[in-house]
Design a protein around this motif. Structure first.
Motif, mmCIF file in Angstrom:
data_model
loop_
_atom_site.group_PDB
_atom_site.id
_atom_site.type_symbol
_atom_site.label_atom_id
_atom_site.label_comp_id
_atom_site.label_asym_id
_atom_site.label_seq_id
_atom_site.Cartn_x
_atom_site.Cartn_y
_atom_site.Cartn_z
ATOM 1 N N SER A 1 -93.021 -28.615 25.366
ATOM 2 C CA SER A 1 -92.110 -29.986 24.755
ATOM 3 C C SER A 1 -92.478 -31.492 25.902
ATOM 4 O O SER A 1 -92.324 -32.177 24.963
ATOM 5 C CB SER A 1 -90.551 -29.697 25.124
ATOM 6 N N PHE A 2 -92.140 -30.995 26.870
ATOM 7 C CA PHE A 2 -92.259 -32.504 27.560
ATOM 8 C C PHE A 2 -93.401 -32.887 27.058
ATOM 9 O O PHE A 2 -93.779 -34.203 26.598
ATOM 10 C CB PHE A 2 -92.322 -32.572 28.529
ATOM 11 N N ASP A 3 -94.585 -32.093 26.381
ATOM 12 C CA ASP A 3 -96.214 -32.862 26.735
ATOM 13 C C ASP A 3 -96.190 -33.227 24.832
ATOM 14 O O ASP A 3 -97.241 -34.543 24.417
ATOM 15 C CB ASP A 3 -97.495 -30.917 26.887
ATOM 16 N N ALA A 4 -95.346 -32.591 24.242
ATOM 17 C CA ALA A 4 -95.439 -32.837 22.734
ATOM 18 C C ALA A 4 -94.781 -34.781 23.076
ATOM 19 O O ALA A 4 -95.319 -35.768 22.224
ATOM 20 C CB ALA A 4 -94.993 -32.158 22.233
ATOM 21 N N THR B 1 -95.039 -40.218 22.109
ATOM 22 C CA THR B 1 -94.489 -41.741 22.919
ATOM 23 C C THR B 1 -95.450 -42.665 22.485
ATOM 24 O O THR B 1 -95.693 -43.798 22.518
ATOM 25 C CB THR B 1 -93.657 -41.361 23.956
ATOM 26 N N SER B 2 -96.452 -41.684 23.386
ATOM 27 C CA SER B 2 -98.314 -42.933 23.200
ATOM 28 C C SER B 2 -98.415 -42.603 21.517
ATOM 29 O O SER B 2 -98.506 -44.343 21.511
ATOM 30 C CB SER B 2 -98.481 -41.811 23.804
ATOM 31 N N ARG B 3 -98.128 -41.767 21.297
ATOM 32 C CA ARG B 3 -98.715 -42.732 19.242
ATOM 33 C C ARG B 3 -97.586 -43.821 18.715
ATOM 34 O O ARG B 3 -97.948 -45.050 18.402
ATOM 35 C CB ARG B 3 -98.265 -41.260 19.104
ATOM 36 N N SER B 4 -96.596 -43.425 19.707
ATOM 37 C CA SER B 4 -94.919 -44.213 18.663
ATOM 38 C C SER B 4 -95.489 -46.209 18.866
ATOM 39 O O SER B 4 -95.558 -46.624 18.540
ATOM 40 C CB SER B 4 -93.878 -44.012 18.885
ATOM 41 N N THR B 5 -95.529 -45.843 20.328
ATOM 42 C CA THR B 5 -96.000 -47.350 21.548
ATOM 43 C C THR B 5 -97.256 -47.984 20.602
ATOM 44 O O THR B 5 -97.543 -48.831 20.319
ATOM 45 C CB THR B 5 -96.293 -46.789 23.037
ATOM 46 N N GLU B 6 -98.625 -46.734 20.867
ATOM 47 C CA GLU B 6 -99.732 -47.636 19.716
ATOM 48 C C GLU B 6 -99.005 -47.927 18.347
ATOM 49 O O GLU B 6 -99.645 -48.872 17.789
ATOM 50 C CB GLU B 6 -100.859 -46.729 20.219
ATOM 51 N N THR B 7 -98.855 -47.006 17.468
ATOM 52 C CA THR B 7 -98.348 -48.019 16.330
ATOM 53 C C THR B 7 -97.604 -49.053 16.174
ATOM 54 O O THR B 7 -98.096 -49.710 14.940
ATOM 55 C CB THR B 7 -97.724 -46.654 16.194
#
Length: 145
Positions: A104-107, A112-118
């Protein structure tokens, strides 16, 4: 005396004709400047509209991505709950719980990384039409100066 009067009349007519021509030229220049200003403002408004369209589309996509992540997280939690309900020992319970927490933490970190990049990419795309207009305004200012 009549000749002097006629000469002055002709000179006066010539002066008024020149003034009339200058005034006419100024009016044409003013009308052209007004048209240019209107066209420039219209293009500025179009840039803001384009930027708004990009923002709306990007936010919609980000919402869909968040909903997809929540659905996946819910399915993962439901699966983990099923596994936890069938444990036979405390060691197995702690192992399953630890595995679920790690996954869950890894996901979460990946999402969060994908959302920030987007979001950063979207911010750049939103700003681009307005940035283009600012660059054009600066170029026009340089040309006018």
């Amino acid at each position: 005396m009549v000749e002097a009067f006629q000469s002055m009349t002709e000179q006066t007519k010539a002066i008024f004709a020149q003034a009339n021509e200058r005034a006419k030229a100024q009016m044409e220049q003013s009308a052209k400047a007004f048209e240019d200003m209107n066209a420039f403002q219209k293009a500025n408004l179009e840039a803001v509209v384009e930027s708004s369209k990009i923002a709306a589309k990007g936010f919609e996509q980000m919402g869909q991505n968040a909903a997809s992540y929540l659905k996946t997280s819910y399915e993962s939690a439901t699966g983990a709950f099923r596994l936890l309900s069938g444990v036979k020992s405390p060691a197995e319970l702690f192992q399953l719980q630890s595995d679920f927490a790690r996954a869950s933490f890894d996901a979460f970190v990946a999402e969060t990384s994908r959302s920030t990049e987007t979001a950063l990419k979207l911010a750049g795309e939103i700003a681009q039409p307005i940035s283009n207009r600012v660059a054009m305004a600066v170029e026009k200012a340089k040309t006018a100066a």
